[in-house]
Design a protein around this motif. Structure first.
Motif, PDB file in Angstrom:
ATOM      1  N   THR A 252      16.783  45.044  29.112  1.00  0.00           N
ATOM      2  CA  THR A 252      17.391  46.175  29.809  1.00  0.00           C
ATOM      3  C   THR A 252      16.917  47.469  29.169  1.00  0.00           C
ATOM      4  OG1 THR A 252      19.349  44.863  30.324  1.00  0.00           O
ATOM      5  CG2 THR A 252      19.576  47.254  30.458  1.00  0.00           C
ATOM      6  N   ARG A 253      16.390  48.378  30.005  1.00  0.00           N
ATOM      7  CA  ARG A 253      15.891  49.658  29.491  1.00  0.00           C
ATOM      8  C   ARG A 253      17.023  50.452  28.866  1.00  0.00           C
ATOM      9  NH1 ARG A 253      13.331  54.502  33.097  1.00  0.00           N
ATOM     10  NH2 ARG A 253      15.355  55.474  32.828  1.00  0.00           N
TER      11      ARG A 253
ATOM     12  N   ASP B 152      17.826  54.226  27.407  1.00  0.00           N
ATOM     13  CA  ASP B 152      17.391  55.621  27.320  1.00  0.00           C
ATOM     14  C   ASP B 152      17.788  56.142  25.944  1.00  0.00           C
ATOM     15  OD1 ASP B 152      16.916  55.053  29.963  1.00  0.00           O
ATOM     16  OD2 ASP B 152      18.178  56.632  30.765  1.00  0.00           O
TER      17      ASP B 152
ATOM     18  N   ILE C  92       8.724  51.377  26.921  1.00  0.00           N
ATOM     19  CA  ILE C  92       8.384  51.132  28.321  1.00  0.00           C
ATOM     20  C   ILE C  92       8.371  52.459  29.058  1.00  0.00           C
ATOM     21  CG2 ILE C  92       9.271  48.767  28.359  1.00  0.00           C
ATOM     22  CD1 ILE C  92      11.729  49.851  29.855  1.00  0.00           C
ATOM     23  N   ASP C  93       7.709  52.478  30.210  1.00  0.00           N
ATOM     24  CA  ASP C  93       7.635  53.689  31.039  1.00  0.00           C
ATOM     25  C   ASP C  93       7.204  54.908  30.214  1.00  0.00           C
ATOM     26  OD1 ASP C  93       8.550  52.149  33.207  1.00  0.00           O
ATOM     27  OD2 ASP C  93      10.643  52.603  32.750  1.00  0.00           O
TER      28      ASP C  93
ATOM     29  N   TYR D  88      12.133  55.659  26.505  1.00  0.00           N
ATOM     30  CA  TYR D  88      12.705  54.437  27.056  1.00  0.00           C
ATOM     31  C   TYR D  88      12.194  53.233  26.273  1.00  0.00           C
ATOM     32  CZ  TYR D  88      13.156  58.046  30.533  1.00  0.00           C
ATOM     33  OH  TYR D  88      13.409  59.249  31.147  1.00  0.00           O
TER      34      TYR D  88
ATOM     35  N   VAL E 237      12.998  48.889  25.202  1.00  0.00           N
ATOM     36  CA  VAL E 237      13.614  47.621  25.593  1.00  0.00           C
ATOM     37  C   VAL E 237      13.459  46.646  24.429  1.00  0.00           C
ATOM     38  CG1 VAL E 237      11.533  46.678  26.691  1.00  0.00           C
ATOM     39  CG2 VAL E 237      13.779  45.941  27.476  1.00  0.00           C
TER      40      VAL E 237
END
Length: 103
Positions: free
Chosen positions: A41-42, A44, A69-70, A80, A82
């Motif tokens: 789950t990402r 922030d 990620i991203d 971001y 994970v």
């Protein structure tokens, strides 16, 4: 003092390499403790760097591994991340570098 298998020239070359690597980090944020309750789950993360980071340096991971990620969507406020396992904890800081890392 040179090691048993190195020369003063080798020691100088190693010192230059370390200095070059340190020079690659232009800015670094504070060390953060980050908790990932759910794997995959990402999360922030408010990195508090004040600029868009190109990467991060992990000091400690417990319970799983963390990855960015991203990365192209990271902002001057948020990055971001994970984790690959539930209840992972990480200690890390974000950096602005001459060359992107962790992308």
């Amino acid at each position: 003092m040179p090691g048993p298998y190195s020369t003063p020239a080798t020691e100088a070359a190693i010192a230059r390499a370390i200095d070059d690597e340190r020079g690659a980090i232009l800015a670094e944020g504070p060390v953060l403790e980050v908790y990932f309750p759910v794997a995959g789950t990402r999360l922030d993360v408010a990195h508090r760097l004040g600029a868009t980071p190109q990467g991060y340096v992990t000091l400690l991971e417990v319970g799983g591994s963390v990855r960015g990620i991203d990365v192209p969507q990271w902002t001057p406020e948020l990055a971001y991340l994970v984790a690959d396992a539930n209840h992972t904890r990480a200690r890390l800081f974000f950096v602005v570098t001459e060359v992107p890392i962790n992308a």
